[in-house]
Each structure stands twice: as structure tokens, then as C-alpha cells.
Design a protein around this motif. Structure first.
Motif, PDB file in Angstrom:
ATOM      1  N   UNK A 188     -42.068 -46.492   8.812  1.00 26.42           N
ATOM      2  CA  UNK A 188     -41.601 -45.103   8.862  1.00 26.42           C
ATOM      3  C   UNK A 188     -42.207 -44.439  10.090  1.00 26.42           C
ATOM      4  N   UNK A 189     -41.810 -43.166  10.330  1.00 22.26           N
ATOM      5  CA  UNK A 189     -42.396 -42.419  11.434  1.00 22.26           C
ATOM      6  C   UNK A 189     -43.894 -42.229  11.245  1.00 22.26           C
ATOM      7  N   UNK A 190     -44.337 -42.290  10.004  1.00 26.28           N
ATOM      8  CA  UNK A 190     -45.758 -42.131   9.696  1.00 26.28           C
ATOM      9  C   UNK A 190     -46.477 -43.466   9.535  1.00 26.28           C
ATOM     10  N   UNK A 191     -45.841 -44.542  10.014  1.00 17.19           N
ATOM     11  CA  UNK A 191     -46.457 -45.855   9.903  1.00 17.19           C
ATOM     12  C   UNK A 191     -45.945 -46.601   8.681  1.00 17.19           C
ATOM     13  N   UNK A 192     -46.622 -47.682   8.330  1.00 11.53           N
ATOM     14  CA  UNK A 192     -46.208 -48.521   7.218  1.00 11.53           C
ATOM     15  C   UNK A 192     -46.545 -47.838   5.892  1.00 11.53           C
ATOM     16  N   UNK A 193     -45.518 -47.724   5.034  1.00 10.23           N
ATOM     17  CA  UNK A 193     -45.676 -47.069   3.739  1.00 10.23           C
ATOM     18  C   UNK A 193     -45.203 -48.009   2.629  1.00 10.23           C
ATOM     19  N   UNK A 194     -45.735 -47.855   1.406  1.00 11.73           N
ATOM     20  CA  UNK A 194     -45.273 -48.712   0.301  1.00 11.73           C
ATOM     21  C   UNK A 194     -43.769 -48.598   0.088  1.00 11.73           C
TER      22      UNK A 194
ATOM     23  N   UNK B 184     -51.928 -58.698   7.139  1.00 10.01           N
ATOM     24  CA  UNK B 184     -52.757 -57.853   6.270  1.00 10.01           C
ATOM     25  C   UNK B 184     -52.627 -56.383   6.677  1.00 10.01           C
ATOM     26  N   UNK B 185     -52.633 -56.117   7.969  1.00  5.55           N
ATOM     27  CA  UNK B 185     -52.636 -54.735   8.430  1.00  5.55           C
ATOM     28  C   UNK B 185     -51.318 -54.018   8.162  1.00  5.55           C
ATOM     29  N   UNK B 186     -50.182 -54.729   8.237  1.00  8.73           N
ATOM     30  CA  UNK B 186     -48.915 -54.009   8.024  1.00  8.73           C
ATOM     31  C   UNK B 186     -48.374 -54.139   6.603  1.00  8.73           C
ATOM     32  N   UNK B 187     -48.833 -55.134   5.828  1.00  8.60           N
ATOM     33  CA  UNK B 187     -48.216 -55.376   4.520  1.00  8.60           C
ATOM     34  C   UNK B 187     -49.170 -55.259   3.338  1.00  8.60           C
ATOM     35  N   UNK B 188     -50.466 -55.227   3.594  1.00 10.11           N
ATOM     36  CA  UNK B 188     -51.443 -55.152   2.497  1.00 10.11           C
ATOM     37  C   UNK B 188     -52.305 -53.899   2.609  1.00 10.11           C
ATOM     38  N   UNK B 189     -52.903 -53.671   3.769  1.00 11.49           N
ATOM     39  CA  UNK B 189     -53.795 -52.521   3.926  1.00 11.49           C
ATOM     40  C   UNK B 189     -53.119 -51.193   3.556  1.00 11.49           C
TER      41      UNK B 189
END
Length: 306
Positions: A137-143, A178-183
């Protein structure tokens, strides 16, 4: 066990649990014996009549791979097992670098909206099992699934996470995963870490089956007289049923992975469990049979066309 087919999804009814198969991608992936290094050319050739075309492409000697997730409707809740590769990821050197697919569309056609998912199960933390945990998203990776509890093996979270300083065999790609899909799921407060075993509901239980990764797990389904075990990457190819000592090239602890594989197959054969791997093509799931000290293939899951 009842089954039915929909336009682009496949559904099984096991006891009181509905199981929906959602395919993200299928195709030839890599040389077969690169994926299962311990397998000899003869096992593929001797079984070509059923390995091809769903599990092996003889002309190119390539492993046929299916990336798929499984939706379980159990006890009034919607449980999603593994979330594929995701879109727009930095995966240098991978077929899925900057991938753009229609996984959410496939879920929608199965009648599942992101907000409907109550539980996400990551059987382990590899890139093709956690990708759609998040959406860019515009705010980065979101659930992706805003109302879901994400169940992750604690051992994998430690191994691949920053508390391990991304060390001990963790690749740069693992760090990106990890950084884009877990953190982001941790930051959203939606992660539940578990170890050993974890009961989801009266029908579904997670159990540790380490070796492929430190926290690799299987999900067991028991409802009425029906049994199934969703084994993640415990199996990549049916040739590993014929010889459980054969690991995939991705197994971090080969001895432990082979032991977990044999243990799960022994129980599946004893209890007539439907074995549901993450990457099998064709029907995607099957029963196994004991053949002395070895295992053989039982009937495949059948989906009746409507």
C-alpha cells in the motif's frame, strides 16, 4: 468424503469441514533432480506413466510445481493454509521477482474476501508460503487479512527473524521475505507464535514436523470418520512417498526432514489420512499405503465436475 468442483476452485467436504483448493500458479519449475537431489533418474522414468504431466515434464526433465493454498471452513470460521508468493516482491533471481498474479481474485471466486479470513496458518516461513500475508500500500506492507490471527511456528520466526540477526544460514532473500511478509504482521499485533502443537478448533490441530525448516509444521484435520494432513513442504514430489529418505533441495536439516516425513507418512497410512502437500499438481492430494517397509500411492482426491 464428498467432493465437488467449481469453475476455478476445487472443493472437498471432509466430515463437517469444507476444504477449498486455490491455485496461484502451475508450471515447470526446475530440473527434477535439482528439486529432489536424492532421487535417481530411474524413479522418474519408471513412473513416467503417472508422474507426467502433472508432476514431471519428461521432455525437459523438469519438476512440475503447483503453488496453492487451502481454505478450510471449520466450526463457523474460515482458515487459510499458506498464502503463496504474493505480488510485487523483491525476489532477485527468482521466477517470482516482481510477480503479479490474481490470487485474491481466485479467493474471491471461491467466495472468500480478505476480511472473511479468521485464521491464517503459515506452515513455515518460506517465500511461497507467506507472500500474501501482506499487500503493498502507499503506507507500506499491510496485513492482507485484517481480521485474521496469523499462526506462525515460533522456531521459524526466530530462525528467519532479526532476533537471530538473520544469521545461521539465512539468505538475503530470506531477510527480504521476513521484512515484507512477516514483520508487518508482527507490527499489526496479529501474530500468534506456537511450538510443539496448537489446537485451532475441535477439528484442526497444528503439529511440529521440523527439518525442512526449524519450525516446519503440518495441520491435521479430523472430523467424523474423515482424516487429512496438510503437510506443507514435507513433500514436494510424489517420488518422496516412494522413497521418504529423499529430501528436497530446500530442506535445511536433511536428516530431521526425512524423519519427519516418514513419521507423518506412517501415521497417514495407518489412519487412512488424505495427504495434502503444498506443491502437488493433478488432484493435489492423495492417500498413501504401506508396502512393507516402503510406501505406495493410494487413491487421489476426486473432484466431481458440476
Amino acid at each position: 468424503m464428498q467432493s465437488k468442483a467449481q469453475t476455478d476452485t476445487q472443493t472437498l467436504v471432509l466430515g463437517d469441514v469444507e476444504v477449498i483448493r486455490v491455485i496461484e500458479w502451475q508450471g515447470p519449475f526446475a530440473p527434477a533432480r535439482d528439486i529432489v537431489p536424492g532421487s535417481g533418474a530411474e524413479v522418474w522414468q519408471d513412473n513416467a506413466s503417472w508422474l507426467a504431466p502433472d508432476h514431471w515434464e519428461p521432455e525437459s526433465d523438469r519438476f512440475m510445481c503447483t503453488l496453492q493454498s487451502w481454505v478450510l471452513r471449520s466450526g463457523g470460521r474460515t482458515v487459510l493454509i499458506d498464502t503463496g508468493v504474493g505480488n510485487g516482491r523483491e525476489r532477485p533471481g527468482s521466477l517470482f521477482h516482481h510477480w503479479q498474479g490474481d490470487f485474491l481474485g481466485a479467493l474471491a471466486r471461491a467466495g472468500v474476501r480478505p476480511q472473511d479470513v479468521d485464521v491464517v496458518v503459515n506452515t513455515h516461513i518460506h517465500g511461497d508460503h507467506v507472500g500474501w500475508n501482506t499487500t503493498g500500500t502507499e503506507d507500506g506492507w499491510q496485513p492482507t487479512f485484517p481480521n485474521a490471527q496469523y499462526l506462525m511456528p515460533a522456531a521459524d520466526d526466530f530462525h528467519f527473524g532479526p532476533d537471530n540477526a538473520y544469521g545461521r544460514g539465512v539468505r538475503e532473500t530470506d531477510r527480504l521475505i521476513y521484512e515484507d511478509s512477516v514483520a508487518p504482521i508482527h507490527r499489526a499485533g496479529q501474530v500468534t507464535l506456537w511450538e510443539g502443537a496448537h489446537r485451532i478448533d475441535e477439528h484442526l490441530t497444528l503439529e511440529s514436523a521440523p527439518g525442512h525448516t526449524p519450525g516446519s509444521s503440518v495441520l491435521r484435520l479430523a472430523s467424523g470418520s474423515d482424516r487429512a494432513v496438510f503437510v506443507g513442504d514435507l513433500l514436494h514430489s510424489p517420488v518422496q512417498i516412494l522413497d521418504p529418505s529423499c529430501n528436497s533441495c530446500f530442506c535445511l536439516d536433511p536428516a530431521q526432514a526425512a524423519a519427519s516425513r516418514r513419521r507423518v507418512l506412517e501415521r497417514a497410512a495407518e489412519n487412512t489420512e488424505l495427504v495434502v502437500p503444498a506443491h502437488f499438481g493433478g488432484a493435489g492430494a492423495l492417500e498413501v499405503r504401506r508396502e512393507g517397509e516402503r510406501f505406495g500411492l493410494g487413491p487421489w482426491a476426486a473432484y466431481d465436475a458440476r
